[in-house]
Structure formats: C-alpha cells, structure tokens
Enzyme design. Structure first.
Site, PDB file in Angstrom:
ATOM      1  N   ASP A   1       0.855  -1.198   0.000  1.00 48.91           N
ATOM      2  CA  ASP A   1       0.000   0.000   0.000  1.00 48.91           C
ATOM      3  C   ASP A   1       0.889   1.244   0.000  1.00 48.91           C
ATOM      4  O   ASP A   1       1.851   1.344   0.762  1.00 48.91           O
ATOM      5  CB  ASP A   1      -0.900  -0.021   1.245  1.00 48.91           C
ATOM      6  CG  ASP A   1      -2.027   0.985   1.157  1.00 48.91           C
ATOM      7  OD1 ASP A   1      -3.197   0.572   1.186  1.00 48.91           O
ATOM      8  OD2 ASP A   1      -1.736   2.208   1.075  1.00 48.91           O
ATOM      9  N   ILE A   2       0.532   2.204  -0.832  1.00 49.91           N
ATOM     10  CA  ILE A   2       1.345   3.417  -0.974  1.00 49.91           C
ATOM     11  C   ILE A   2       1.275   4.297   0.283  1.00 49.91           C
ATOM     12  O   ILE A   2       2.177   5.090   0.537  1.00 49.91           O
ATOM     13  CB  ILE A   2       0.899   4.207  -2.230  1.00 49.91           C
ATOM     14  CG1 ILE A   2       2.020   5.061  -2.774  1.00 49.91           C
ATOM     15  CG2 ILE A   2      -0.349   5.026  -1.963  1.00 49.91           C
ATOM     16  CD1 ILE A   2       1.720   5.635  -4.151  1.00 49.91           C
TER      17      ILE A   2
ATOM     18  N   ASN B   1     -12.718  -2.971   3.072  1.00 44.01           N
ATOM     19  CA  ASN B   1     -13.688  -1.875   3.124  1.00 44.01           C
ATOM     20  C   ASN B   1     -14.642  -1.978   1.944  1.00 44.01           C
ATOM     21  O   ASN B   1     -14.215  -2.297   0.824  1.00 44.01           O
ATOM     22  CB  ASN B   1     -12.951  -0.535   3.083  1.00 44.01           C
ATOM     23  CG  ASN B   1     -12.067  -0.322   4.298  1.00 44.01           C
ATOM     24  OD1 ASN B   1     -12.458  -0.643   5.413  1.00 44.01           O
ATOM     25  ND2 ASN B   1     -10.866   0.198   4.085  1.00 44.01           N
TER      26      ASN B   1
ATOM     27  N   GLU C   1     -12.144   3.529  -0.753  1.00 45.34           N
ATOM     28  CA  GLU C   1     -11.689   4.603  -1.645  1.00 45.34           C
ATOM     29  C   GLU C   1     -11.514   4.114  -3.071  1.00 45.34           C
ATOM     30  O   GLU C   1     -11.752   4.871  -4.013  1.00 45.34           O
ATOM     31  CB  GLU C   1     -10.344   5.155  -1.151  1.00 45.34           C
ATOM     32  CG  GLU C   1     -10.431   5.901   0.169  1.00 45.34           C
ATOM     33  CD  GLU C   1      -9.045   6.244   0.712  1.00 45.34           C
ATOM     34  OE1 GLU C   1      -8.052   6.165  -0.049  1.00 45.34           O
ATOM     35  OE2 GLU C   1      -8.965   6.572   1.901  1.00 45.34           O
ATOM     36  N   VAL C   2     -11.046   2.883  -3.225  1.00 44.66           N
ATOM     37  CA  VAL C   2     -10.751   2.364  -4.567  1.00 44.66           C
ATOM     38  C   VAL C   2     -11.779   1.279  -4.900  1.00 44.66           C
ATOM     39  O   VAL C   2     -11.852   0.255  -4.215  1.00 44.66           O
ATOM     40  CB  VAL C   2      -9.323   1.794  -4.647  1.00 44.66           C
ATOM     41  CG1 VAL C   2      -9.050   1.246  -6.040  1.00 44.66           C
ATOM     42  CG2 VAL C   2      -8.296   2.865  -4.275  1.00 44.66           C
TER      43      VAL C   2
ATOM     44  N   HIS D   1     -10.366  -5.355  -2.808  1.00 43.39           N
ATOM     45  CA  HIS D   1      -9.027  -5.594  -2.266  1.00 43.39           C
ATOM     46  C   HIS D   1      -9.121  -5.930  -0.794  1.00 43.39           C
ATOM     47  O   HIS D   1     -10.011  -5.449  -0.094  1.00 43.39           O
ATOM     48  CB  HIS D   1      -8.116  -4.379  -2.468  1.00 43.39           C
ATOM     49  CG  HIS D   1      -8.691  -3.091  -1.973  1.00 43.39           C
ATOM     50  ND1 HIS D   1      -9.654  -2.386  -2.669  1.00 43.39           N
ATOM     51  CD2 HIS D   1      -8.464  -2.383  -0.841  1.00 43.39           C
ATOM     52  CE1 HIS D   1      -9.970  -1.289  -2.003  1.00 43.39           C
ATOM     53  NE2 HIS D   1      -9.274  -1.276  -0.875  1.00 43.39           N
TER      54      HIS D   1
ATOM     55  N   HIS E   1      -6.828  -5.656   2.614  1.00 43.59           N
ATOM     56  CA  HIS E   1      -5.638  -5.120   3.266  1.00 43.59           C
ATOM     57  C   HIS E   1      -5.093  -6.173   4.229  1.00 43.59           C
ATOM     58  O   HIS E   1      -5.858  -6.757   5.004  1.00 43.59           O
ATOM     59  CB  HIS E   1      -5.985  -3.891   4.120  1.00 43.59           C
ATOM     60  CG  HIS E   1      -6.547  -2.722   3.400  1.00 43.59           C
ATOM     61  ND1 HIS E   1      -5.830  -1.559   3.188  1.00 43.59           N
ATOM     62  CD2 HIS E   1      -7.777  -2.501   2.864  1.00 43.59           C
ATOM     63  CE1 HIS E   1      -6.593  -0.674   2.553  1.00 43.59           C
ATOM     64  NE2 HIS E   1      -7.789  -1.224   2.347  1.00 43.59           N
TER      65      HIS E   1
HETATM   66  P1  5GP Z   1      -9.703   1.465   0.629  1.00 39.47           P
HETATM   67  O1  5GP Z   1      -9.994   2.699   1.429  1.00 39.47           O
HETATM   68  O2  5GP Z   1     -10.340   1.524  -0.736  1.00 39.47           O
HETATM   69  O3  5GP Z   1      -9.989   0.199   1.375  1.00 39.47           O
HETATM   70  O4  5GP Z   1      -8.122   1.430   0.442  1.00 39.47           O
HETATM   71  C1  5GP Z   1      -7.471   1.882  -0.694  1.00 39.47           C
HETATM   72  C2  5GP Z   1      -5.990   1.826  -0.405  1.00 39.47           C
HETATM   73  O5  5GP Z   1      -5.289   1.975  -1.612  1.00 39.47           O
HETATM   74  C3  5GP Z   1      -5.495   2.913   0.549  1.00 39.47           C
HETATM   75  O6  5GP Z   1      -4.927   2.312   1.712  1.00 39.47           O
HETATM   76  C4  5GP Z   1      -4.452   3.677  -0.276  1.00 39.47           C
HETATM   77  O7  5GP Z   1      -3.325   4.057   0.465  1.00 39.47           O
HETATM   78  C5  5GP Z   1      -4.101   2.681  -1.370  1.00 39.47           C
HETATM   79  N1  5GP Z   1      -3.709   3.296  -2.620  1.00 39.47           N
HETATM   80  C6  5GP Z   1      -4.350   4.312  -3.265  1.00 39.47           C
HETATM   81  N2  5GP Z   1      -3.708   4.622  -4.410  1.00 39.47           N
HETATM   82  C7  5GP Z   1      -2.654   3.766  -4.494  1.00 39.47           C
HETATM   83  C8  5GP Z   1      -1.612   3.593  -5.478  1.00 39.47           C
HETATM   84  O8  5GP Z   1      -1.536   4.290  -6.482  1.00 39.47           O
HETATM   85  N3  5GP Z   1      -0.696   2.636  -5.224  1.00 39.47           N
HETATM   86  C9  5GP Z   1      -0.752   1.838  -4.104  1.00 39.47           C
HETATM   87  N4  5GP Z   1       0.204   0.906  -3.968  1.00 39.47           N
HETATM   88  N5  5GP Z   1      -1.722   1.972  -3.171  1.00 39.47           N
HETATM   89  C10 5GP Z   1      -2.650   2.930  -3.366  1.00 39.47           C
END
Ligand code: 5GP
Length: 119
Positions: free
Chosen positions: A33-34, A91, A99-100, A104, A106
């Site tokens: 994760d970035i 999530n 967010e994405v 996925h 984590h």
């Molecule tokens: P969500 O909130 O959707 O469960 O988590 C999305 C995750 O994707 C976040 O923890 C965020 O840091 C990670 N993320 C967003 N953009 C990128 C990216 O461009 N590269 C990587 N490796 N992780 C990302």
C-alpha cells in the site's frame, strides 16, 4: 455500482502505474500500500473486475475465489505475518470507507494493530 475501468487498481493491473509487487499469479496481484498504516501493509486484489467483496463473493468463479483466498494466505505466510498475527480489512462502499472501487483485502501487521474500529 458498475466497475470503473479507470480506477487506480485497474491501472496498476494494466501496468500503467507502478506498484511494489509482492506476489502475482494468473488471478491475483499483491502489492505494498502506498500509504502504509503499519510496518507491513499489503493489498491483495483479484485480477478480475469486481467492485467489492460483495460483488466478488456473488459473481466470481469458484477458481477465482479459491485462488484469491489461497493467495491471501500465501502472502501472509510469505511476509512472516502469521506467527504474531495480523489484520485483514475489506472496506466496502460509502459506509465502509472504500476509496478504490476494485475489491481488495488489506493485510496489516508487524505491530499490534490495536482496537478493531474507532469508537
Ligand atoms: P480502501 O480505502 O479503498 O480500502 O483502500 C485503498 C488503499 O489503496 C489505501 O490504503 C491507499 O493508500 C491505497 N492506494 C491508493 N492509491 C494507491 C496507489 O496508487 N498505489 C498503491 N500501492 N496503493 C494505493
């Protein structure tokens, strides 16, 4: 919600954006994760176009589902997370804080992860 082909993980899968990969096979990709929230913070994603865990569980094929969860386990083992434990989070949607919009999981570990959710 329809799948958005331009979401960031779709772009990582197409190689348009780099990612620090830790595991890949025909149906799964795992990468760091970035915005790491723990010493180890890895995302495991299916290569198929699924918006969320709800979409994945309802619509993925059995080989995709089995392959995905085998990969989650393999990555956790390979990163040394199993002995001391770790947290998995998936999530989903607005209330889940997703967010994405590409399913996925984590994997977070390398330290005690504290309370499961904030009060
Ligand atoms: P969500 O909130 O959707 O469960 O988590 C999305 C995750 O994707 C976040 O923890 C965020 O840091 C990670 N993320 C967003 N953009 C990128 C990216 O461009 N590269 C990587 N490796 N992780 C990302």
């Amino acid at each position: 919600m329809p799948y958005d082909d331009n979401n960031i993980f779709a772009r990582i899968l197409r190689g348009e954006i780099p990612a620090k990969k830790v595991y890949e096979d025909e149906c799964v990709l795992a990468f760091h994760d970035i915005g790491a929230k723990a010493p180890v913070h890895v995302l495991v994603i299916p290569k198929g176009k699924f918006v969320s865990i709800a979409d994945f569980g309802a619509n993925a094929s059995e080989p995709e589902i089995v392959g995905f969860y085998r990969a989650v386990s393999k990555v956790a083992h390979d990163l040394g997370l199993v002995e001391n434990g770790f947290r998995t989070i998936a999530n989903t949607g607005v209330n889940g804080g997703q967010e994405v919009p590409h399913f996925h999981v984590h994997l977070l570990g390398g330290k005690p992860m504290g309370a499961m959710v904030q009060d």
